[in-house]
Design a protein around this motif. Structure first.
Motif, PDB file in Angstrom:
ATOM      1  N   PRO A 248       0.817  -1.209   0.000  1.00 38.56           N
ATOM      2  CA  PRO A 248       0.000   0.000   0.000  1.00 38.56           C
ATOM      3  C   PRO A 248       0.856   1.267   0.000  1.00 38.56           C
ATOM      4  N   GLY A 249       0.595   2.133  -0.979  1.00 43.27           N
ATOM      5  CA  GLY A 249       1.330   3.386  -1.090  1.00 43.27           C
ATOM      6  C   GLY A 249       2.681   3.276  -1.742  1.00 43.27           C
TER       7      GLY A 249
ATOM      8  N   VAL B 224      -7.389   3.255  -6.756  1.00 42.71           N
ATOM      9  CA  VAL B 224      -7.007   4.061  -5.593  1.00 42.71           C
ATOM     10  C   VAL B 224      -7.171   3.256  -4.311  1.00 42.71           C
ATOM     11  N   HIS B 225      -8.256   2.473  -4.204  1.00 40.53           N
ATOM     12  CA  HIS B 225      -8.464   1.628  -3.019  1.00 40.53           C
ATOM     13  C   HIS B 225      -7.316   0.631  -2.863  1.00 40.53           C
TER      14      HIS B 225
ATOM     15  N   TYR C 232      -4.318   0.843  -4.101  1.00 40.00           N
ATOM     16  CA  TYR C 232      -3.088   1.587  -3.854  1.00 40.00           C
ATOM     17  C   TYR C 232      -2.989   2.014  -2.390  1.00 40.00           C
ATOM     18  N   ARG C 233      -4.077   2.486  -1.844  1.00 46.21           N
ATOM     19  CA  ARG C 233      -4.037   3.020  -0.478  1.00 46.21           C
ATOM     20  C   ARG C 233      -4.218   1.950   0.592  1.00 46.21           C
ATOM     21  N   GLU C 234      -5.085   0.967   0.319  1.00 49.46           N
ATOM     22  CA  GLU C 234      -5.458   0.019   1.365  1.00 49.46           C
ATOM     23  C   GLU C 234      -5.043  -1.419   1.081  1.00 49.46           C
TER      24      GLU C 234
ATOM     25  N   GLU D 274      -2.394   9.349  -6.496  1.00 53.59           N
ATOM     26  CA  GLU D 274      -2.642  10.346  -5.447  1.00 53.59           C
ATOM     27  C   GLU D 274      -3.565  11.441  -5.969  1.00 53.59           C
TER      28      GLU D 274
ATOM     29  N   ALA E 146      -7.216  10.486  -6.076  1.00 56.99           N
ATOM     30  CA  ALA E 146      -7.902  10.470  -4.782  1.00 56.99           C
ATOM     31  C   ALA E 146      -8.393  11.848  -4.370  1.00 56.99           C
TER      32      ALA E 146
END
Length: 336
Positions: free
Chosen positions: A13-14, A45-46, A48-50, A321, A324
């Motif tokens: 993630p990230g 995005v989900h 990527y982030r979570e 990024e 989002a």
């Protein structure tokens, strides 16, 4: 020497790294596509982030991106070589055609479907991908590669409109003015809706909804109980929007739930029963690309106006990024 390509890979993630990978070889019935444009979806995005969406968990490095277009660079056995050089929009899935759902024409519900950027299947943030030739849809002149990539979210809207049986003269309520909501607004008008009411919490998004064809744009807190809409296209996933949208339907209204939200949501059961409302969901799409292409080719839907940022493959993390940010509609990555 095996030819290589660059791919933007989600490591954790990230964390995105750009790697050199072998260029995939097209299997019989496949084409190799040099990817020129990839749109970023909320699901990207989900991940990527979570690192997950519901039951889909990223457990090993994954290439994201499922909204893509490009140029046919090579073909597998059984595919006409004249397709090399053809500009195409990619329908990003592989189907088990022996499954009951696929044989019934609902190939989006094939339980063994392999869908781009859904773990463990790699997606299109790469210079090349392979796809069954039937799912590489030729782009006519006048449709940009970027719009070709966005035929994927347009196909979600087409599938939802079909599910709702949206027709000429209908009053349509769209809840949520994000990219899908704005595309739904354009599709509703293109299919003959007399009124399209859009709700959202953002004044900026409501202004965009009016620019995309909404006849009314209302704050999501507005009391809609007397609206009497024929169709609800719920694009936010917010429980409050689902509840308000169902109450806004008139007798025999049809609701299609599109937005990703909580697993468990309460609904106004008395309204559903007393008005004989139809409530259903939509999962991706099947047999939608020809309609989506014609909507854009004819000018009835404008996808290029949704694009708010362009990025190189090395800027994939920056693009995710940006996607989002509520001010972003569609970020596009150009792998090659």
């Amino acid at each position: 020497m095996t030819p290589t390509m660059r791919a933007a890979v989600l490591q954790a993630p990230g964390e995105i790294t750009v790697e050199e990978r072998p260029v995939p070889l097209p299997n019989p019935g496949d084409v190799l596509v040099r990817v020129t444009a990839v749109g970023i979806c909320g699901s990207d995005v989900h991940y990527y982030r979570e690192g997950r969406i519901g039951p889909f968990v990223v457990e090993e490095p994954l290439v994201l991106g499922h909204e893509s277009a490009g140029v046919v660079a090579a073909v597998g056995d059984g595919v006409d070589a004249s397709r090399i050089g053809e500009r195409v929009s990619v329908e990003p899935q592989r189907i088990d055609w022996s499954s009951t759902q696929a044989r019934a024409g609902r190939y989006n519900l094939d339980p063994q479907v392999q869908f781009f950027a859904t773990p463990p299947v790699d997606g299109a943030f790469a210079e090349y991908v392979t796809i069954p030739a039937m799912f590489a849809h030729r782009l006519p002149e006048g449709i940009s590669d970027e719009a070709g990539a966005l035929l994927e979210p347009l196909s979600v809207a087409v599938a939802a409109a079909r599910k709702s049986r949206l027709g000429v003269g209908d009053h349509v309520l769209v809840t949520g003015a994000g990219p899908i909501g704005l595309i739904l607004t354009q599709v509703a008008r293109a299919l003959g809706a007399a009124e399209v009411t859009v709700t959202d919490v953002s004044p900026e998004r409501l202004s965009l909804a009016e620019a995309h064809g909404a006849t009314a744009a209302l704050d999501a807190g507005t009391d809609l109980s007397g609206l009497g809409a024929d169709v609800l296209l719920e694009a936010s996933g917010a429980p409050s929007a689902i509840h308000a949208g169902l109450r806004a339907l008139g007798p025999a209204g049809r609701a299609v739930l599109i937005g990703m939200g909580a697993d468990d949501v309460t609904i106004p059961l008395s309204a559903v029963q007393n008005r004989e409302l139809e409530v259903t969901g939509v999962f991706r799409y099947a047999n939608t690309w020809p309609t989506a292409i014609e909507l854009v080719r004819s000018g009835r839907v404008d996808l290029d106006r949704l694009i708010t940022g362009r990025f190189s493959l090395e800027q994939t993390a920056e693009a995710l990024e940006a996607a989002a940010d509520p001010r972003t509609l569609k970020a596009i990555v150009h792998p090659s």
